[in-house]
Design a protein around this motif. Structure first.
Motif, PDB file in Angstrom:
ATOM      1  N   SER A  94       0.833  -1.199   0.000  1.00 34.11           N
ATOM      2  CA  SER A  94       0.000   0.000   0.000  1.00 34.11           C
ATOM      3  C   SER A  94       0.867   1.249   0.000  1.00 34.11           C
ATOM      4  O   SER A  94       1.806   1.366   0.791  1.00 34.11           O
ATOM      5  CB  SER A  94      -0.915  -0.009   1.233  1.00 34.11           C
ATOM      6  OG  SER A  94      -1.399   1.281   1.513  1.00 34.11           O
ATOM      7  N   LEU A  95       0.542   2.195  -0.878  1.00 36.55           N
ATOM      8  CA  LEU A  95       1.285   3.453  -0.895  1.00 36.55           C
ATOM      9  C   LEU A  95       1.102   4.211   0.408  1.00 36.55           C
ATOM     10  O   LEU A  95       2.010   4.915   0.860  1.00 36.55           O
ATOM     11  CB  LEU A  95       0.835   4.313  -2.076  1.00 36.55           C
ATOM     12  CG  LEU A  95       1.172   3.790  -3.469  1.00 36.55           C
ATOM     13  CD1 LEU A  95       0.770   4.813  -4.532  1.00 36.55           C
ATOM     14  CD2 LEU A  95       2.658   3.470  -3.599  1.00 36.55           C
ATOM     15  N   ALA A  96      -0.077   4.049   1.032  1.00 36.99           N
ATOM     16  CA  ALA A  96      -0.334   4.714   2.307  1.00 36.99           C
ATOM     17  C   ALA A  96       0.597   4.182   3.388  1.00 36.99           C
ATOM     18  O   ALA A  96       1.150   4.956   4.187  1.00 36.99           O
ATOM     19  CB  ALA A  96      -1.797   4.527   2.721  1.00 36.99           C
TER      20      ALA A  96
ATOM     21  N   SER B  35       1.874   0.602  -9.501  1.00 32.20           N
ATOM     22  CA  SER B  35       0.601   1.056 -10.079  1.00 32.20           C
ATOM     23  C   SER B  35       0.246   2.369  -9.408  1.00 32.20           C
ATOM     24  O   SER B  35       1.012   2.895  -8.603  1.00 32.20           O
ATOM     25  CB  SER B  35      -0.506   0.006  -9.864  1.00 32.20           C
ATOM     26  OG  SER B  35      -0.864  -0.065  -8.495  1.00 32.20           O
ATOM     27  N   PHE B  36      -0.939   2.904  -9.732  1.00 27.86           N
ATOM     28  CA  PHE B  36      -1.320   4.180  -9.141  1.00 27.86           C
ATOM     29  C   PHE B  36      -1.527   4.106  -7.632  1.00 27.86           C
ATOM     30  O   PHE B  36      -1.409   5.107  -6.939  1.00 27.86           O
ATOM     31  CB  PHE B  36      -2.602   4.711  -9.811  1.00 27.86           C
ATOM     32  CG  PHE B  36      -2.365   5.235 -11.191  1.00 27.86           C
ATOM     33  CD1 PHE B  36      -1.652   6.400 -11.385  1.00 27.86           C
ATOM     34  CD2 PHE B  36      -2.838   4.546 -12.302  1.00 27.86           C
ATOM     35  CE1 PHE B  36      -1.417   6.893 -12.671  1.00 27.86           C
ATOM     36  CE2 PHE B  36      -2.603   5.021 -13.585  1.00 27.86           C
ATOM     37  CZ  PHE B  36      -1.895   6.207 -13.775  1.00 27.86           C
ATOM     38  N   ASP B  37      -1.867   2.929  -7.132  1.00 27.15           N
ATOM     39  CA  ASP B  37      -2.141   2.825  -5.696  1.00 27.15           C
ATOM     40  C   ASP B  37      -1.367   1.715  -5.009  1.00 27.15           C
ATOM     41  O   ASP B  37      -1.694   1.288  -3.907  1.00 27.15           O
ATOM     42  CB  ASP B  37      -3.635   2.624  -5.443  1.00 27.15           C
ATOM     43  CG  ASP B  37      -4.184   1.386  -6.133  1.00 27.15           C
ATOM     44  OD1 ASP B  37      -3.407   0.715  -6.845  1.00 27.15           O
ATOM     45  OD2 ASP B  37      -5.387   1.088  -5.964  1.00 27.15           O
TER      46      ASP B  37
END
Length: 213
Positions: A55-57, A197-199
């Motif tokens: 997760s980017l978060a 990817s974007f997320d």
């Protein structure tokens, strides 16, 4: 020592690997016998975290934590899920788990320790590890098996030192149960991430090493 009394969020440590290392010096004599010695009284723990983060978060959270510690500059608390309690894995800490010492009628201060192995099995066997980062509010204390109320003792959560309101009598056994963190620091001044990817992304494993405090 530069140390921040904050714990790495547990979700950032899931999938971590690690264990204890020792340092042993070995000299082989002409006879084939060996002389072995260790300059370390205690083992030192090492861990790798972050490799399972996608997760980017979560990666942003680990980056923020890393930046707040200034990379390797400041130490912090780490929950070693394989060894974070005074009792056996899966158990609940109880006041009789670990013996801290024996009263002499005047001593009121007892550092927290955790025993490994069997101290009574022979010379050099068994070890008592100082616990310097107990989880605040988790310590349970007993004197001769009788629980001591919270008003009867205090605990310094930054050093692991327990102070009783009254010194235990001569020959009485002081014991405790507790949860604890391992003091560590980052062992690299760089984080590496790949955007997939974007997320979602991928992070290279980040090393941690135990520090003496």
């Amino acid at each position: 020592m530069s140390f921040h009394e904050v714990r790495l969020p547990a979700r950032l440590a899931f999938g971590s690997t690690g264990g204890v290392e020792r340092r042993t010096e070995i000299v082989t004599l002409a006879s084939g016998f060996e002389r072995r010695n260790s300059p370390w009284a205690m083992g030192r723990r090492r861990y790798l975290i972050g490799a399972n983060l996608r997760s980017l978060a979560d990666m942003a959270a680990l980056t923020a934590f890393f930046e707040a510690r200034r990379g390797r500059l400041y130490g912090f608390r780490f929950r070693d899920f394989a060894d974070f309690a005074s009792c056996a894995p899966g158990g609940t800490p109880a006041a009789g788990d670990q013996v801290l010492g024996t009263g002499d009628g005047t001593r009121a201060v007892f550092p927290l320790v955790k025993a490994y192995g069997d101290p009574g099995s022979g010379p050099g066997e068994g070890l008592q590890r100082p616990i310097t980062k107990p989880v605040e509010g988790s310590v349970r204390l007993a004197v001769n098996g009788i629980a001591v109320s919270g008003a009867g003792f205090s605990v310094d959560a930054t050093t692991g030192v327990v102070t009783l309101a009254r010194a235990p009598g001569k020959g009485t056994v002081v014991s405790a149960g507790f949860l604890f963190d391992t003091p560590v620091r980052f062992d690299a001044d760089r984080l590496e991430m790949t955007l997939e990817s974007f997320d979602a992304g991928r992070m290279a494993a980040v090393p941690l090493i135990e520090v003496r405090v």
